[in-house]
Write a protein that holds these residues in place. Structure first.
Motif, PDB file in Angstrom:
ATOM      1  N   SER A   4       8.893   3.393  -4.975  1.00 25.65           N
ATOM      2  CA  SER A   4       9.929   4.339  -4.611  1.00 25.65           C
ATOM      3  C   SER A   4       9.523   5.082  -3.360  1.00 25.65           C
ATOM      4  O   SER A   4       8.385   5.459  -3.188  1.00 25.65           O
ATOM      5  N   SER A   5      10.456   5.280  -2.463  1.00 19.91           N
ATOM      6  CA  SER A   5      10.127   5.932  -1.203  1.00 19.91           C
ATOM      7  C   SER A   5      11.278   6.801  -0.762  1.00 19.91           C
ATOM      8  O   SER A   5      12.437   6.483  -0.974  1.00 19.91           O
ATOM      9  N   PRO A   6      10.972   7.918  -0.080  1.00 20.61           N
ATOM     10  CA  PRO A   6      12.026   8.753   0.442  1.00 20.61           C
ATOM     11  C   PRO A   6      12.740   8.054   1.580  1.00 20.61           C
ATOM     12  O   PRO A   6      12.186   7.184   2.238  1.00 20.61           O
ATOM     13  N   CYS A 199       5.448   0.193   1.190  1.00 18.62           N
ATOM     14  CA  CYS A 199       6.813   0.636   1.493  1.00 18.62           C
ATOM     15  C   CYS A 199       6.899   1.404   2.810  1.00 18.62           C
ATOM     16  O   CYS A 199       8.005   1.678   3.296  1.00 18.62           O
ATOM     17  N   PHE A 200       5.768   1.775   3.390  1.00 20.20           N
ATOM     18  CA  PHE A 200       5.768   2.623   4.581  1.00 20.20           C
ATOM     19  C   PHE A 200       5.025   1.980   5.756  1.00 20.20           C
ATOM     20  O   PHE A 200       4.682   2.662   6.711  1.00 20.20           O
ATOM     21  N   ARG A 201       4.787   0.696   5.684  1.00 24.65           N
ATOM     22  CA  ARG A 201       4.066   0.039   6.773  1.00 24.65           C
ATOM     23  C   ARG A 201       4.989  -0.215   7.956  1.00 24.65           C
ATOM     24  O   ARG A 201       6.210  -0.229   7.819  1.00 24.65           O
ATOM     25  N   GLY A 202       4.388  -0.424   9.114  1.00 27.68           N
ATOM     26  CA  GLY A 202       5.159  -0.667  10.324  1.00 27.68           C
ATOM     27  C   GLY A 202       5.661   0.588  10.990  1.00 27.68           C
ATOM     28  O   GLY A 202       6.458   0.518  11.925  1.00 27.68           O
ATOM     29  N   LYS A 203       5.208   1.760  10.532  1.00 25.09           N
ATOM     30  CA  LYS A 203       5.661   3.030  11.087  1.00 25.09           C
ATOM     31  C   LYS A 203       4.555   3.758  11.847  1.00 25.09           C
ATOM     32  O   LYS A 203       4.711   4.909  12.213  1.00 25.09           O
ATOM     33  N   MET A 234      -3.492 -11.158  10.646  1.00 23.82           N
ATOM     34  CA  MET A 234      -3.847 -10.808  12.017  1.00 23.82           C
ATOM     35  C   MET A 234      -3.407  -9.393  12.377  1.00 23.82           C
ATOM     36  O   MET A 234      -3.967  -8.774  13.280  1.00 23.82           O
ATOM     37  N   ALA A 235      -2.417  -8.849  11.662  1.00 23.65           N
ATOM     38  CA  ALA A 235      -1.926  -7.504  11.965  1.00 23.65           C
ATOM     39  C   ALA A 235      -3.039  -6.471  11.852  1.00 23.65           C
ATOM     40  O   ALA A 235      -3.110  -5.528  12.649  1.00 23.65           O
ATOM     41  N   ALA A 236      -3.924  -6.641  10.866  1.00 23.24           N
ATOM     42  CA  ALA A 236      -5.028  -5.699  10.691  1.00 23.24           C
ATOM     43  C   ALA A 236      -5.981  -5.760  11.876  1.00 23.24           C
ATOM     44  O   ALA A 236      -6.422  -4.727  12.396  1.00 23.24           O
ATOM     45  N   HIS A 237      -6.278  -6.959  12.343  1.00 28.64           N
ATOM     46  CA  HIS A 237      -7.190  -7.115  13.473  1.00 28.64           C
ATOM     47  C   HIS A 237      -6.571  -6.566  14.761  1.00 28.64           C
ATOM     48  O   HIS A 237      -7.252  -5.945  15.573  1.00 28.64           O
ATOM     49  N   LYS A 238      -5.276  -6.780  14.920  1.00 30.24           N
ATOM     50  CA  LYS A 238      -4.586  -6.239  16.101  1.00 30.24           C
ATOM     51  C   LYS A 238      -4.576  -4.714  16.074  1.00 30.24           C
ATOM     52  O   LYS A 238      -4.653  -4.062  17.128  1.00 30.24           O
ATOM     53  N   LEU A 239      -4.472  -4.129  14.881  1.00 30.51           N
ATOM     54  CA  LEU A 239      -4.523  -2.670  14.761  1.00 30.51           C
ATOM     55  C   LEU A 239      -5.859  -2.145  15.257  1.00 30.51           C
ATOM     56  O   LEU A 239      -5.901  -1.199  16.052  1.00 30.51           O
ATOM     57  N   TYR A 240      -6.958  -2.732  14.806  1.00 35.40           N
ATOM     58  CA  TYR A 240      -8.283  -2.269  15.224  1.00 35.40           C
ATOM     59  C   TYR A 240      -8.458  -2.416  16.736  1.00 35.40           C
ATOM     60  O   TYR A 240      -8.994  -1.525  17.398  1.00 35.40           O
ATOM     61  N   GLU A 241      -7.985  -3.526  17.272  1.00 33.19           N
ATOM     62  CA  GLU A 241      -8.106  -3.730  18.716  1.00 33.19           C
ATOM     63  C   GLU A 241      -7.261  -2.731  19.494  1.00 33.19           C
ATOM     64  O   GLU A 241      -7.664  -2.262  20.560  1.00 33.19           O
ATOM     65  N   SER A 242      -6.090  -2.374  18.961  1.00 32.64           N
ATOM     66  CA  SER A 242      -5.236  -1.403  19.641  1.00 32.64           C
ATOM     67  C   SER A 242      -5.863  -0.007  19.647  1.00 32.64           C
ATOM     68  O   SER A 242      -5.548   0.813  20.512  1.00 32.64           O
TER      69      SER A 242
END
Length: 283
Positions: A4-6, A199-203, A234-242
């Motif tokens: 559940s998310s607001p 539910c809150f990823r990508g933000k 790969m999204a996790a690795h791109k996050l660290y690199e960013s």
């Protein structure tokens, strides 16, 4: 699984990339909202409505409190359990040796049985075995974590000097977690336990949590921030690199806590451990 998310309006953005959005003391919270991105010359009533929307969608990063423990564990468990199918199915795309072994076993199955049906089923049997051992290993790892640092966040992160634990909060709900653990032997701080509610990823919440750790490291005069990850996506690795991290090494056949290293386990479960480092200043 709790999901559940607001409600969130599309204008809400995480702007923790702006260094001014991050406060300068360990005890402060980060408040991130869309109000930092637009100015308005609208009427007072319109501004008041906008202010209410902004307040509903602020992401606050603050220190962990004991009342957060249940939600923190929920988010942590969710993130760990996602690794079961990822390791079993996505992971094989990164494991050339395993692909060759499985292909050889399939050929041997046909040579020994001359059965097209059994040979056709062999890849599915191997994938089923990979899922079984991925689940077994990762559940063991989760059990280890739940009986060590995640069972006593105060003792591991809040009380020791040079360590800390934060949560990201949206509308009063904990939606993300991250920890920093100081190492006196090499004057580095390790980024640990980062996870965001699915539910809150990508933000941009994970990036804001990561920046909180970097700011903490700079304020405490650590020379570098390090982390290790077994993430397959790969999204996790791109996050660290960013965030500025550089990959400094990989271990292809890493041993997780709780592994038995039996022959079948080694055949059906392999995981890559990647090490990252962000140098803040020279020693």
């Amino acid at each position: 699984m709790h999901c559940s998310s607001p409600k969130m309006v599309c204008e809400t953005k995480i702007v923790a990339d702006d260094h001014e959005a991050i406060p300068g003391t360990k005890k402060d919270s980060i408040i991130v909202s869309s109000s930092q991105m637009w100015t308005s010359s609208s009427s007072p009533s319109h501004s008041a409505r906008e202010t209410k929307v902004v307040k509903r969608n602020q992401v606050i990063i603050r220190e962990y409190e004991r009342s957060d423990h249940e939600e923190v564990l929920r988010i942590f468990k969710e993130g760990i359990l996602e690794r079961i199918p990822n390791s079993a199915f996505r992971g094989i795309t990164q494991q050339t040796r395993s692909q060759c072994i499985y292909a050889l076993l399939t050929v041997m199955c046909y040579v020994m049985t001359k059965s097209f049906t059994l040979t056709f089923c062999m890849p599915f049997i191997l994938m089923g075995a990979r899922y079984y051992y991925s689940r077994k290993v990762i559940l063991n790892y989760l059990e280890c974590a739940l009986h060590t640092d995640m069972a006593d966040i105060d003792g591991y992160y809040m009380k020791p000097t040079g360590s800390d634990f934060w949560v990201a909060v949206l509308q009063g709900q904990v939606v993300g977690i991250v920890a920093a653990q100081g190492r006196e032997d090499d004057n580095t701080v390790e980024l640990r336990r980062m996870s965001v509610d699915s539910c809150f990823r990508g933000k941009g919440i994970a990036k804001a949590l990561g920046r909180r750790v970097l700011e903490f490291a700079m304020l405490n005069n650590y020379s570098a921030v390090v982390l290790g990850t077994t993430a397959v996506k790969m999204a996790a690795h791109k996050l660290y690199e960013s965030l500025g991290f550089r990959r400094v090494g990989d271990t292809e056949d890493y041993t997780l806590p709780g592994m038995t290293r039996s022959p079948l386990e080694r055949l059906c479960f392999q995981i890559r451990y990647s090490r990252y480092r962000l140098q803040l200043h020279e020693e």
